[in-house]
Motif scaffolding. Structure first.
Motif, PDB file in Angstrom:
ATOM      1  N   SER A 126       0.864  -1.150  -0.016  1.00 32.18           N
ATOM      2  CA  SER A 126       0.036   0.001   0.134  1.00 32.18           C
ATOM      3  C   SER A 126       0.826   1.345  -0.041  1.00 32.18           C
ATOM      4  CB  SER A 126      -0.929  -0.158   1.245  1.00 32.18           C
ATOM      5  OG  SER A 126      -0.304  -0.248   2.400  1.00 32.18           O
ATOM      6  N   LEU A 165       1.690   1.635  -3.649  1.00 32.23           N
ATOM      7  CA  LEU A 165       0.506   2.229  -4.503  1.00 32.23           C
ATOM      8  C   LEU A 165       0.302   3.710  -4.018  1.00 32.23           C
ATOM      9  CD1 LEU A 165      -2.109  -0.507  -4.175  1.00 32.23           C
ATOM     10  CD2 LEU A 165      -0.962   0.286  -6.207  1.00 32.23           C
ATOM     11  N   CYS A 166       0.457   3.962  -2.830  1.00 33.19           N
ATOM     12  CA  CYS A 166       0.187   5.417  -2.380  1.00 33.19           C
ATOM     13  C   CYS A 166       1.234   6.410  -3.134  1.00 33.19           C
ATOM     14  CB  CYS A 166       0.319   5.549  -0.744  1.00 33.19           C
ATOM     15  SG  CYS A 166      -1.195   5.301  -0.006  1.00 33.19           S
ATOM     16  N   PHE A 175       0.529   6.728  -6.903  1.00 28.92           N
ATOM     17  CA  PHE A 175      -0.661   7.447  -7.426  1.00 28.92           C
ATOM     18  C   PHE A 175      -0.363   8.887  -6.818  1.00 28.92           C
ATOM     19  CE2 PHE A 175      -2.641   3.404  -7.855  1.00 28.92           C
ATOM     20  CZ  PHE A 175      -3.219   3.861  -8.968  1.00 28.92           C
ATOM     21  N   VAL A 181      -5.602   9.776  -3.736  1.00 30.10           N
ATOM     22  CA  VAL A 181      -4.650   8.625  -3.475  1.00 30.10           C
ATOM     23  C   VAL A 181      -5.249   7.776  -2.677  1.00 30.10           C
ATOM     24  CG1 VAL A 181      -2.513   8.057  -2.431  1.00 30.10           C
ATOM     25  CG2 VAL A 181      -2.582   9.937  -3.961  1.00 30.10           C
ATOM     26  N   THR A 238      -5.876   3.773  -3.555  1.00 37.47           N
ATOM     27  CA  THR A 238      -5.569   2.667  -3.079  1.00 37.47           C
ATOM     28  C   THR A 238      -6.339   1.725  -2.355  1.00 37.47           C
ATOM     29  OG1 THR A 238      -3.393   4.142  -2.442  1.00 37.47           O
ATOM     30  CG2 THR A 238      -3.394   2.347  -1.498  1.00 37.47           C
ATOM     31  N   THR A 245      -7.945  -0.467  -4.747  1.00 37.16           N
ATOM     32  CA  THR A 245      -7.019  -1.381  -5.595  1.00 37.16           C
ATOM     33  C   THR A 245      -6.968  -2.451  -4.497  1.00 37.16           C
ATOM     34  OG1 THR A 245      -6.189   0.406  -6.588  1.00 37.16           O
ATOM     35  CG2 THR A 245      -4.810  -1.461  -6.721  1.00 37.16           C
ATOM     36  N   LEU A 246      -6.606  -2.142  -3.407  1.00 32.33           N
ATOM     37  CA  LEU A 246      -6.295  -3.179  -2.456  1.00 32.33           C
ATOM     38  C   LEU A 246      -7.481  -4.111  -2.135  1.00 32.33           C
ATOM     39  CD1 LEU A 246      -4.588  -1.284   0.548  1.00 32.33           C
ATOM     40  CD2 LEU A 246      -3.374  -2.904  -1.227  1.00 32.33           C
ATOM     41  N   PHE A 272      -7.544   2.959   4.639  1.00 30.27           N
ATOM     42  CA  PHE A 272      -7.375   3.842   3.641  1.00 30.27           C
ATOM     43  C   PHE A 272      -9.152   4.681   3.133  1.00 30.27           C
ATOM     44  CE2 PHE A 272      -3.322   2.444   2.747  1.00 30.27           C
ATOM     45  CZ  PHE A 272      -2.636   3.378   2.724  1.00 30.27           C
ATOM     46  N   ALA A 313      -7.677   3.379 -11.486  1.00 25.84           N
ATOM     47  CA  ALA A 313      -8.013   2.759 -10.069  1.00 25.84           C
ATOM     48  C   ALA A 313      -9.152   1.481 -10.586  1.00 25.84           C
ATOM     49  CB  ALA A 313      -8.708   3.529  -9.121  1.00 25.84           C
TER      50      ALA A 313
END
Ligand SMILES: Cc1cc2nc3c(=O)[nH]c(=O)nc-3n(C[C@H](O)[C@H](O)[C@H](O)COP(=O)(O)OP(=O)(O)OC[C@H]3O[C@@H](n4cnc5c(N)ncnc54)[C@H](O)[C@@H]3O)c2cc1C
Ligand SMILES: Cc1cc2nc3c(=O)[nH]c(=O)nc-3n(C[C@H](O)[C@H](O)[C@H](O)COP(=O)(O)OP(=O)(O)OC[C@H]3O[C@@H](n4cnc5c(N)ncnc54)[C@H](O)[C@@H]3O)c2cc1C
Ligand SMILES: Cc1cc2nc3c(=O)[nH]c(=O)nc-3n(C[C@H](O)[C@H](O)[C@H](O)COP(=O)(O)OP(=O)(O)OC[C@H]3O[C@@H](n4cnc5c(N)ncnc54)[C@H](O)[C@@H]3O)c2cc1C
Ligand SMILES: NC(=O)c1ccc[n+]([C@@H]2O[C@H](COP(=O)([O-])OP(=O)(O)OC[C@H]3O[C@@H](n4cnc5c(N)ncnc54)[C@H](OP(=O)(O)O)[C@@H]3O)[C@@H](O)[C@H]2O)c1
Ligand SMILES: NC(=O)c1ccc[n+]([C@@H]2O[C@H](COP(=O)([O-])OP(=O)(O)OC[C@H]3O[C@@H](n4cnc5c(N)ncnc54)[C@H](OP(=O)(O)O)[C@@H]3O)[C@@H](O)[C@H]2O)c1
Ligand SMILES: NC(=O)c1ccc[n+]([C@@H]2O[C@H](COP(=O)([O-])OP(=O)(O)OC[C@H]3O[C@@H](n4cnc5c(N)ncnc54)[C@H](OP(=O)(O)O)[C@@H]3O)[C@@H](O)[C@H]2O)c1
Ligand SMILES: CCCCCCCCCCCCCCCC(=O)OC[C@H](COP(=O)(O)O)OC(=O)CCCCCCCCCCCCCCC
Ligand SMILES: CCCCCCCCCCCCCCCC(=O)OC[C@H](COP(=O)(O)O)OC(=O)CCCCCCCCCCCCCCC
Ligand SMILES: CCCCCCCCCCCCCCCC(=O)OC[C@H](COP(=O)(O)O)OC(=O)CCCCCCCCCCCCCCC
Ligand code: HEM
Ligand code: HEM
Ligand code: HEM
Lengths: 436, 436, 436
Positions: free
Chosen positions: B189, B192-193, B196, B228, B232, B235-236, B282, B405
């Motif tokens: 994560s 990813l953060c 983005f 963001v 995230t 996506t997670l 998130f 996303a």
């Protein structure tokens, strides 16, 4: 290495065998066709049922109950052995007696222990054992039970002793349940939601359309849910405290507590926790729906429009303190009510409620629970306060939805208020202490 | 008063001794220099190791493993005694065998029990024992274990039997771990953060600056995090359900479930809980960042400006119902998705998931989980809906972040949709029931 | 069917008897007046005390301690029997010795076991056993205890062994407690709230009234609570970490950790969890009060007014980037702080903290805890930043409330910062490892 025997080379038998091999046991399978059995874990032996039985004094019966009869032929071999019944049924209370008791009847000389039926074959194979690490165990022979407890522990599972074999019925029903206590609250709230949704659509979508050809269907996305949800929450919350009040009246009327409540009341009282939590869910939705109000397109448009109109018409815009008071205080009441509501939710988490004694739990659930109800009712009352008695709120003779929402809570609070008046309360207390 | 002997007068030995004295035991310390030992709790006796050993049949070895050798000299005295190994190492799997097994080898005649290593000396002294009241115990002799269990209980701690001495390795590694299962989700994560964040900074800070010399750095405080974080989260969330889909395809392709998944897939499937909870974190941040939008200086300024411009230019401001619909429904979808998300989080609390059976847990985690994913994806789709295909959203050929996303979630949902079509699902079910 | 005897036909005796009959025991009551006893459950036998005692080797004494003396007459009959003491007192530590120990003195030949006192008669009757399924058990004879454990389990309750009979005092006090650890945090926060409420009323209601005859009483509904609550939260949060800092200084000063802290410090350190959770409650209220700001009548009125004034006066409304930065970043800091705060709350749920080892728990509570404190302090600092030193914020020489709120947190952070400087930290570490 301890020897364990497993009867049946089906899915569950194999998974259990694999797990046991991994945990250091030596495993012998019993099968109808020991030659042709496939897919068995490496390292396991496969023999016929009677041969396999002689290899170990503990035998896991991974066979469906419907095929148990053949075990009667093995009565001699199984004498004195520990038979672990792992079977499940397809329906709750499918047979008059539990599978384990049936097994004990079939093989009278053996010590039958019920275990492992709550674990799924796949969970054993994949190692992901959330929500199912608990193995309920019951049986009449405590040494046999202890042996099974040790195996369960070695496999990394959590044994839970449930007493004698008569508990097997309950243990067998357990994995078939799907939220039995949540069903009534769920249907009730669905019905309430539906009713209030239709009610609000009539008042706020159909009425303006019929009267003024105004298209306000978009209200069904946020505005109306944000009426329906809090109203359902408040009604459910009141329904949590209503049965207690009814029960008290019944006890007063009968003059004793040693008479059972009618069944419907009993059931209602037992699912108050679930009712309350569903109410919390709706309150939570109400809170968020309320907080997004200012970012809605419609609200922004309306505010902009009001401002512009005011600029253009040059109307004055005086600040009315009483309006500020009313608006601020109903919101404040709602927030405090919601806070206590969440607190009630937190204290009903099993791990938290386990840390509280009876007195503390009653203090939170009963005292703070009524406080929550009072705050939420006051919140709605003050919200409606300004327009409560104005007749313009009737559309097609239908009052605003929140007026309906107030009926049950107010009733509960009024009766409760009467019940805690010293004279009545004293009688009630005596009855509850066992006096007649 | 029962006699207990403690070898070693170091920090842990002293703390343990003090606690035992307080709980009514009589304590004898063994030390290299019984004369010069200081700081010992009042009431304890100090003798040489061999003398102390004779005073009690249970001996706690509060010495580092590195100094165990001298115990070989005491083999005679220690014969038949219970030795409690409390030692920890500095690294995970530091030695080939566990300390307790090493001790059992050194002193073959004694009954070695592993215990107390998860408790810290300071916790024992200060009495603040949150998060560490659990004492894992293992050993081959069940009577010896029972003695230790009794002591643990008397000290006010919670004994947890973990089976035979072979479990010692795991027990010794336990206190050295720091969130092993959370590592992968955390790094993923973070990556990813970061990605983005940079992506959004390029599109929303650098691009306007280069093109129009506009200073919008302040967007990095709220606007960009609020892109963001939800991206995230989404996506997670999709990555939580992706491995299940991959596994199903693998099973279909192989035609069996009795073949292990590749290691990466196995590991991925085991940390889905953690991935999901990080996603919830998130999503929570996104929810609050969204709710503060209207109190931001920038937003208030912009709204005021729009209004003023409109007044001045006398442009009309018609109410567009479809805009209201779109805007209200994407927010509503987001709220419902978030609600289910929180529900998933609540049911993964150990105390709650423990109360559910396998069927209920799968219902919540798998069925409601996919519903959450659908709602969140729909939320993002409808949010982007209006401008999805307009080319003006490309800046330097980069599409809006939410377009990226949507890739993984949509893929997961499409494949899942294919997998639950009756024909495929039937095959899958048979495979999962152990058929080939 | 096992035989059980119950002495006393009062409320608790009857409820227990009923429950035991339902669970398959056969029950014999002992009573002073076996003839006239009413309301007893169907199927139970009633005899005189001495006759009843002979029927079973396990006897539950459902009698108040004050009437125990008559048992001395039955010493002979009770020899070797298991006596279960279920009694509670009216006050904590009412008698010098516990009821169970008193019973053991009265009837020296019997094996006394303490149990069932935490269960209420009504809970047994109605079946709603939340928060009280735990039965604490203690006793000196382990076989007798095992018998009681089995009964407890058969009744569907959770037995918890607490060791020898000396634990009875604690077990008897347990059901009389009402949140003992929460008292200090509760009173402290009430006092803080009251103080800051009055302070803010003086500055924001009385001062404007006196100076400008402005009626701003409505501020007491939301604006002032939304100052008081966050300030209380921040102060309490700082008070959670203050004792740790004081303790470290004490240890440094004394050069040893083997000296007890003063009592007040000890008590303070033991209720940090509760302090922290109360702080979380206030922070939660602050968060919601903040999020409703834009739907308040006053705020909407003010914004509309500003816009209109600006239109009318045709003043320019430039966008100030530094304002956007400041405003966005203090909100962002607050959100991140709140997020970590909630995380601390979640990890202090018993079921979650139980899954963590000491190292993980310290990481979350100590490291992330300080990070939370830093974020929250920074949030307040940046919020006040713009106007911090302007003298106009003094009203009647009183600074803004948040200035007061910053004192303790800043102090704690500064001292902590000094303590973790390598030179000091090294000394501290050595002291904590037991060196002097
Ligand atoms: C968010 C939320 C969470 C909740 N969680 C839970 C939960 O975890 N567990 C739970 O049980 N409930 C829970 N509830 C439901 C509710 O809070 C409780 O059931 C609460 O205790 C009801 O209070 P009461 O005073 O109405 O009920 P009670 O005190 O149970 O009174 C009900 C009636 O029972 C009878 N009665 C009570 N005590 C006695 C006695 N000693 N002798 C004889 N008769 C007696 C009386 O007639 C009384 O009127 C929850 C509610 C909400 C809103
Ligand atoms: C907020 C949040 C919290 C979460 N908490 C948890 C948690 O506490 N615990 C947890 O485990 N997960 C948790 N998760 C992760 C996730 O919800 C679950 O793992 C969920 O069960 C995955 O569902 P699935 O249908 O994709 O997986 P599964 O049903 O596990 O399917 C994965 C694959 O495994 C195989 N498979 C499954 N069942 C069988 C079978 N009977 N026989 C053979 N093969 C089979 C199939 O190939 C299947 O496709 C959480 C997620 C979120 C978002
Ligand atoms: C929302 C919230 C929830 C919380 N929940 C909990 C909870 O569940 N449980 C809980 O305990 N606390 C809880 N707390 C309180 C707090 O987070 C913890 O107490 C935290 O551990 C304090 O950290 P510290 O570093 O100040 O304390 P500590 O590390 O305990 O330090 C305090 C002092 O003790 C001494 N000390 C510490 N370790 C040693 C050692 N090894 N040897 C000698 N002396 C030592 C030192 O002098 C040290 O300065 C919570 C707080 C909040 C805000
Ligand atoms: N699958 C699960 O997840 C799960 C979970 C908990 C409990 N259980 C219980 O475990 C038991 C076995 O389940 P399973 O899923 O392994 O079932 P299964 O795959 O159908 O296997 C049953 C096995 O029983 C044996 N058997 C003996 N006599 C039989 C007969 N007359 N007809 C058919 N089979 C006979 C067969 O083994 P041989 O061919 O070797 O004789 C067969 O492989 C059941 O009682 C079930 O309730 C299963
Ligand atoms: N400290 C903790 O928080 C904690 C927590 C869990 C487990 N443990 C375990 O407890 C054990 C002791 O830890 P501790 O912190 O007490 O360590 P310590 O302070 O270093 O004490 C070790 C003790 O071992 C004795 N010892 C015997 N032979 C020795 C030798 N050759 N060299 C050095 N010392 C020798 C010494 O006692 P004498 O001088 O009296 O001989 C010494 O005081 C370790 O195995 C540790 O892993 C500690
Ligand atoms: N009620 C609860 O919810 C609860 C919960 C936990 C523990 N307890 C404990 O259980 C015990 C009994 O409580 P309870 O509520 O059942 O009390 P209760 O209703 O007052 O009954 C006490 C019984 O003790 C017997 N008794 C024997 N000698 C007596 C004497 N000299 N004077 C008066 N009674 C005498 C009486 O039975 P006979 O007339 O048949 O002799 C009487 O019914 C107490 O120790 C209490 O602390 C009660
Ligand atoms: C934020 C979420 C708030 C809304 C969500 C709450 C809705 C209620 C959902 C509970 C659903 C639980 C499913 C249980 C499955 C089950 O059978 O579980 C069974 C168990 C226990 O059953 P027993 O009654 O048999 O003991 O039930 C539970 O344990 C329920 C515990 C629910 C706890 C809810 C805690 C809410 C805490 C909220 C914090 C919220 C903060 C919000 C701030 C904005
Ligand atoms: C409001 C908070 C929402 C956001 C916070 C959730 C973020 C996720 C954080 C979880 C971190 C837990 C650390 C666990 C340490 C650990 O190793 O813990 C280990 C344990 C169990 O590990 P096992 O997998 O080994 O059993 O993990 C857990 O128990 C995790 C439980 C997490 C439960 C999260 C519950 C969220 C409930 C939310 C209510 C939210 C309401 C929001 C309303 C607005
Ligand atoms: C949303 C809620 C946030 C605010 C609510 C938290 C306020 C604090 C309330 C805790 C009160 C618990 C009463 C405990 C009774 C008791 O004695 O309980 C005793 C037990 C344990 O005591 P021991 O210290 O003896 O072990 O205490 C607890 O277990 C307390 C656990 C509290 C956990 C709080 C978890 C908060 C999770 C929040 C999610 C919030 C999400 C918010 C998002 C917007
Ligand atoms: C965070 C806490 C809360 C806030 C901020 C809040 C705020 C509001 C607001 C602003 C309204 C008016 C909505 C509108 O104009 O349509 C409202 C209505 C209402 N609220 Fe709340 N509330 C909260 C909590 C609660 C709780 C816990 C309940 C009870 C369970 C509740 C019950 C109601 C009811 C019944 C209405 C009337 C609905 C209608 O007919 O419009 N509220 N609330
Ligand atoms: C409380 C519930 C929620 C609300 C009120 C909400 C609201 C919003 C709003 C208003 C936006 C537009 C933001 C902007 O204009 O910059 C948005 C965007 C978005 N939301 Fe949500 N949302 C919620 C929950 C969720 C959840 C649970 C997810 C998924 C995990 C999610 C994923 C997204 C995504 C991916 C975007 C696009 C981000 C972007 O590129 O700007 N939302 N949401
Ligand atoms: C959701 C997270 C948070 C948000 C959105 C937020 C937002 C705000 C806002 C907008 C203000 C200004 C209020 C006003 O104008 O009257 C404020 C003030 C303040 N906040 Fe927060 N905050 C958050 C969390 C926290 C936390 C966790 C703390 C600390 C425990 C905290 C402590 C304070 C303090 C002490 C003030 C000054 C109060 C005053 O004197 O007005 N905040 N916050």
């Amino acid at each position: 290495r301890e020897n364990v025997c497993i009867f049946g080379t089906g899915d569950f038998g194999r998974s259990l065998g694999l797990k046991m091999l991994q945990c250091g046991y030596s495993v012998v399978f019993g099968s109808r066709n020991p030659r042709t059995s496939r897919l068995l874990p490496n390292g396991a032996e496969v023999l016929s049922y009677s041969e396999a039985a002689q290899k170990s004094d503990i035998i896991l019966i991974a066979i469906h109950r419907e095929h148990y009869e053949f075990l009667t032929e093995l009565i001699e071999v199984l004498k004195g052995k520990i038979l672990v019944d792992v079977s499940n049924n397809l329906k709750i209370n499918q047979y008059p007696e539990s599978n384990a008791e049936y097994l004990a009847q079939l093989v009278p000389g053996a010590h039958v222990v019920k275990a492992f039926n709550t674990i799924s074959a796949w969970a054993l194979q994949s190692g992901a054992l959330d929500a199912s690490r608990q193995v309920f165990i019951c049986g009449n022979d405590s040494k046999a039970k202890q042996r099974v407890v040790d195996i369960v522990r070695t496999l990394g599972l959590t044994p839970l002793d449930r007493g004698s074999l008569s508990a097997a019925t309950e243990i067998e029903n357990y994995p078939l349940q799907l939220f039995p206590m949540w069903r009534f609250p769920f249907y009730l709230s669905a019905a309430l939601c539906l009713f209030f949704f239709i009610y609000c659509v009539i008042r706020e979508v159909i009425y303006p359309y019929v009267q003024e050809k105004e298209d306000s269907t978009f209200r069904m996305a946020i505005s109306i849910p944000n009426r329906v949800f809090p109203i359902t929450a408040l009604t459910l919350l009141a329904l949590v405290y209503l049965p207690g009040v009814i029960a008290a009246i019944l006890q007063l009327y009968r003059g004793t507590k040693y008479q059972r409540f009618p069944d419907w009341l009993d059931h209602w009282m037992l699912c108050r926790k679930q009712l309350g939590l569903v109410a919390l869910g709706f309150a939570f939705l109400h809170a968020i729906y309320t907080l997004v109000i200012p970012i809605r397109y419609y609200v922004r448009w309306r505010i902009r429009n009001t401002t512009i109109t005011q600029v253009i018409t040059k109307k004055d815009n005086p600040f009315i303190t009483s309006m500020a008071w009313l608006s601020d205080s109903y919101v404040s009441l709602g927030i405090l009510g919601f806070f206590l509501f969440v607190l009630l939710g937190i204290t009903s988490l099993p791990s938290v409620s386990n840390m509280m004694n009876w007195r503390e739990f009653r203090f939170v659930q009963s005292k703070l629970g009524y406080l929550t109800l009072i705050l939420c009712t006051a919140h709605t009352l003050v919200y409606g306060g300004r327009k409560f008695l104005s007749s313009s709120i009737l559309r097609w003779y239908l009052p605003s939805a929140y007026v309906l929402a107030l009926i049950i809570p107010s009733t509960v609070l009024v009766i409760k208020f009467i019940l805690i008046m010293p004279c009545i309360n004293k009688t009630l207390m005596r009855i509850r202490q066992g006096w007649e």
